[in-house]
Design a protein around this motif. Structure first.
Motif, PDB file in Angstrom:
ATOM      1  N   CYS A 177      -3.542  51.842  47.020  1.00 41.87           N
ATOM      2  CA  CYS A 177      -2.549  50.802  47.207  1.00 41.87           C
ATOM      3  C   CYS A 177      -2.108  50.284  45.853  1.00 41.87           C
ATOM      4  O   CYS A 177      -2.889  50.264  44.904  1.00 41.87           O
ATOM      5  N   ARG A 190       3.051  44.119  47.264  1.00 46.37           N
ATOM      6  CA  ARG A 190       2.146  45.259  47.247  1.00 46.37           C
ATOM      7  C   ARG A 190       2.549  46.234  48.336  1.00 46.37           C
ATOM      8  O   ARG A 190       3.244  45.869  49.292  1.00 46.37           O
ATOM      9  N   SER A 193       1.043  49.860  50.509  1.00 47.94           N
ATOM     10  CA  SER A 193      -0.086  50.729  50.803  1.00 47.94           C
ATOM     11  C   SER A 193       0.341  52.189  50.714  1.00 47.94           C
ATOM     12  O   SER A 193       1.524  52.515  50.634  1.00 47.94           O
ATOM     13  N   HIS A 198       3.939  44.074  51.553  1.00 45.59           N
ATOM     14  CA  HIS A 198       3.624  42.646  51.669  1.00 45.59           C
ATOM     15  C   HIS A 198       4.257  41.938  50.482  1.00 45.59           C
ATOM     16  O   HIS A 198       4.196  42.435  49.353  1.00 45.59           O
ATOM     17  N   CYS A 243      -6.804  47.920  48.755  1.00 51.17           N
ATOM     18  CA  CYS A 243      -5.848  47.717  49.839  1.00 51.17           C
ATOM     19  C   CYS A 243      -6.063  46.386  50.556  1.00 51.17           C
ATOM     20  O   CYS A 243      -7.198  45.938  50.734  1.00 51.17           O
ATOM     21  N   ARG A 244      -4.968  45.772  50.906  1.00 52.60           N
ATOM     22  CA  ARG A 244      -4.940  44.489  51.618  1.00 52.60           C
ATOM     23  C   ARG A 244      -5.489  43.343  50.776  1.00 52.60           C
ATOM     24  O   ARG A 244      -5.811  42.275  51.313  1.00 52.60           O
ATOM     25  N   THR A 245      -5.583  43.530  49.492  1.00 46.92           N
ATOM     26  CA  THR A 245      -6.029  42.460  48.580  1.00 46.92           C
ATOM     27  C   THR A 245      -5.178  42.487  47.317  1.00 46.92           C
ATOM     28  O   THR A 245      -4.372  43.397  47.104  1.00 46.92           O
TER      29      THR A 245
END
Length: 118
Positions: free
Chosen positions: A33, A50, A52, A58, A100-102
């Motif tokens: 990501c 960001r 992925s 996002h 990812c997701r952070t």
């Protein structure tokens, strides 16, 4: 060792547009990501957008509807299309590989300056 190189920064008047690019090494895209950060003078570095490896995106509220993050895995390049720029968007912009997701960064680029005048 992942290497990230940004380009495309510059000076623009408010309301204008710029596109930033981030060229990465072979195993960066399609696997990990990625994200764009920025740091204005006297302020902390903040995540802006960001994406992925499956192209999920996002954005932070301050850039939603104005900035678009994308990536071309074949070219190993990530982009940040910035429209309707405001003076408060003035900052050094960095690309990064993230978990990812952070917003937790594993590798940084060297940065590219964006200056928006009123």
């Amino acid at each position: 060792q992942v290497q990230l190189v940004e380009s495309g920064g510059g000076s623009v008047q408010a309301g204008g547009s710029l596109t930033l690019s981030c060229a990465g090494s072979e195993y960066t895209y399609g696997v990990y990501c990625m994200a764009w950060f920025r740091q204005a003078p006297g302020k902390e570095r903040e995540g802006v957008a960001r994406i992925s490896y499956s192209q999920l995106t996002h954005y932070v509220d301050s850039v939603k509807g104005r900035f678009t993050i994308s990536q071309d895995n074949a070219k190993r390049t990530m982009y940040l299309q910035m429209d309707s720029l405001k003076p408060e968007d003035t900052a050094m912009y960095y690309c990064a590989q993230v978990r990812c997701r952070t917003w937790n960064v594993t590798y940084w680029g060297q940065g590219t300056q964006v200056t928006v005048s009123s």
